[in-house]
Design an enzyme around this catalytic site. Structure first.
Site, PDB file in Angstrom:
ATOM      1  N   TYR A  52       0.851  -1.191   0.000  1.00  0.00           N
ATOM      2  CA  TYR A  52       0.000   0.000   0.000  1.00  0.00           C
ATOM      3  C   TYR A  52       0.886   1.239   0.000  1.00  0.00           C
ATOM      4  O   TYR A  52       1.851   1.305   0.754  1.00  0.00           O
ATOM      5  CB  TYR A  52      -0.891   0.029   1.242  1.00  0.00           C
ATOM      6  N   GLU A  54      -0.516   4.821  -0.603  1.00  0.00           N
ATOM      7  CA  GLU A  54      -1.280   6.033  -0.890  1.00  0.00           C
ATOM      8  C   GLU A  54      -0.405   7.266  -0.704  1.00  0.00           C
ATOM      9  O   GLU A  54       0.369   7.342   0.253  1.00  0.00           O
ATOM     10  CB  GLU A  54      -2.488   6.161   0.051  1.00  0.00           C
ATOM     11  N   THR A 224      -2.858   5.811 -22.217  1.00  0.00           N
ATOM     12  CA  THR A 224      -2.683   4.495 -21.614  1.00  0.00           C
ATOM     13  C   THR A 224      -1.246   4.078 -21.894  1.00  0.00           C
ATOM     14  O   THR A 224      -0.550   4.688 -22.708  1.00  0.00           O
ATOM     15  CB  THR A 224      -3.648   3.456 -22.220  1.00  0.00           C
TER      16      THR A 224
END
Ligand code: DSN
Length: 433
Positions: A52, A54, A224
């Site tokens: 994780y 963030e 993309t």
């Protein structure tokens, strides 16, 4: 290879092996697909998926981010260098998230976006009624001229002046010609709109200097990473430094939670590959191959949208052959050629059927095909579409595509190793009974 997956989950193992086989034995002409390198696959398939993170490098809400920070910093620096951009955000999970984040960064609900209609070649996230972009924002649409099937800049200018959008989106998913970003920028300046280019399809040629560059002209450029750029599946936003904070906040905490750090590691690898000299040769070959495919089809009497191509894709109008796009895609499936059915401008058929197919050269160019191979492909496609009832011919054509696929391996040896391992494991299991 994949031993643990095989042991734990036979079904997913078999599906994965089946996909390795499918990708090897079929001819991939979907314009938005490609084969990423083993290095990208390895980066994406490892432990960064556990983390994780963030926030942004050095500004995370979780501890233990030293290694993923390295990956994200490298991805950002390489993306900036590749496109000559002041700022890059490499966290968008996909192109649609990247586009939505730009809207979120500078617009308020109800503001007007002007984008290209999906049925003229635009993208869902440029304001299609069923997309969140049209549910939260007011949409003005432009398209292509009925006569030329090209973007008519006078018409774009007229619609911009009439609708006074706050943001103009330029970019397409199904448009075989170059886009004049400078002309869009002049119109955006005139009406006081932000300009966002979505270069998902043409990021490779843009990075290689083979397509006009949107970066100097646009406030935001989204892309993309998995189409002509040949990286992992994901998105990127490029922008001027003055928008950096707004864009970063729009992605997190605005739109997304934890970034996919394994994918960001894969993006970093793909950008490194794209910065290497061979990438420009690859992009040049894509353009030559798409032209060879277009010429081969035109010589056999197929009408091409805009009459040809100057990028990586070819859009074929099948109406004169009395075939719908979906029928054509199914016929081509039977001879091992994968394409997608696609609407042509002013298409009388709905998107589920459509009058056209969209073909692209990036994937088979990655496998090493050259112009003569694409000319052969044009012959195979024409023969199949002109004789869909001839089972003998379709079988012969399938043998030809199998030969072609064999001559141009993607991940050499991978399928063979998986099969050999299966045999060894099978022998062991039988022996152990
Ligand atoms: N689905 C992509 C394409 O095929 O062009 C656009 O998002």
């Amino acid at each position: 290879m994949l031993n643990e997956l095989r042991r734990v989950d036979k079904e997913i193992y078999e599906a994965t092996k089946g996909e390795v086989r499918r990708e090897q034995v079929d001819i991939e002409l979907i314009a938005s697909e490609n084969y990423t390198s083993l290095a990208v696959l390895e980066a994406q398939g490892m432990v960064m998926t556990n983390k994780y993170a963030e926030g942004y490098p050095d500004r995370r809400y979780y501890g233990g981010c030293e290694q993923v920070d390295i990956a994200e910093r490298l991805a950002i620096e390489r993306a900036r260098r590749l496109f000559g951009a002041e700022h890059a955000n490499v966290q968008p999970h996909c192109g649609s998230s990247a586009n939505l984040a730009v809207y979120l960064a500078v617009l308020s609900p109800g503001d007007r976006i002007m984008g290209m209609s999906l049925d003229h070649g635009g993208h869902l996230s440029h304001g299609h009624p069923k997309n969140v972009s049209a549910k939260f924002f007011d949409i003005a649409r432009y398209g292509v001229s009925r006569e030329t099937e090209r973007i008519d800049m006078a018409e774009v200018e007229r619609i911009a002046h009439e609708s006074r959008p706050k943001l103009i989106v330029v970019g397409a998913s199904s448009y075989p010609r170059q886009i004049d970003f400078a002309a869009f920028a002049a119109i955006a300046r005139d009406v006081g709109a932000y300009l966002m280019a979505d270069i998902a399809h043409i990021a490779g040629p843009v990075a290689a200097g083979l397509h006009p560059d949107p970066v100097p002209h646009c406030d935001f450029v989204t892309t993309t990473t998995h189409k002509t750029l040949r990286g992992p599946r994901g998105g990127v936003i490029l922008c001027k430094e003055r928008y950096a904070k707004a864009i970063d906040s729009a992605i997190f905490p605005g739109l997304q939670g934890g970034p996919l750090m394994h994918v960001i590691a894969g993006k970093a690898v793909a950008f490194k590959e794209a910065l290497a000299p061979g990438f420009k040769h690859y992009q040049e070959q894509i353009l030559r191959n798409a032209k060879a495919l277009a010429e081969g089809l035109a010589q056999r009497g197929f009408r091409l949208v805009t009459g040809g191509t100057d990028n990586h894709m070819v859009i074929v109008d099948l109406s004169s052959r009395k075939l719908s796009g979906i029928d054509a895609a199914h016929i081509l499936d039977r001879v091992g050629v994968t394409v997608n059915n696609n609407q042509i401008p002013y298409d009388p058929l709905p998107p589920t059927k459509s009058s056209g197919i969209r073909l692209g050269a990036p994937a088979m160019t990655t496998r090493g095909m050259k112009e003569e191979d694409f000319r052969d492909l044009a012959g195979i496609i024409a023969a199949a579409l002109d004789n869909p009832q001839d089972e003998t011919l379709l079988r012969q054509l399938r043998n030809l595509t199998l030969d072609l696929a064999d001559r141009f391996p993607i991940y050499p040896g991978v399928l063979r190793r998986l099969c050999e391992q299966d045999q060894r494991a099978g022998a062991y299991e039988v022996g152990g009974e």
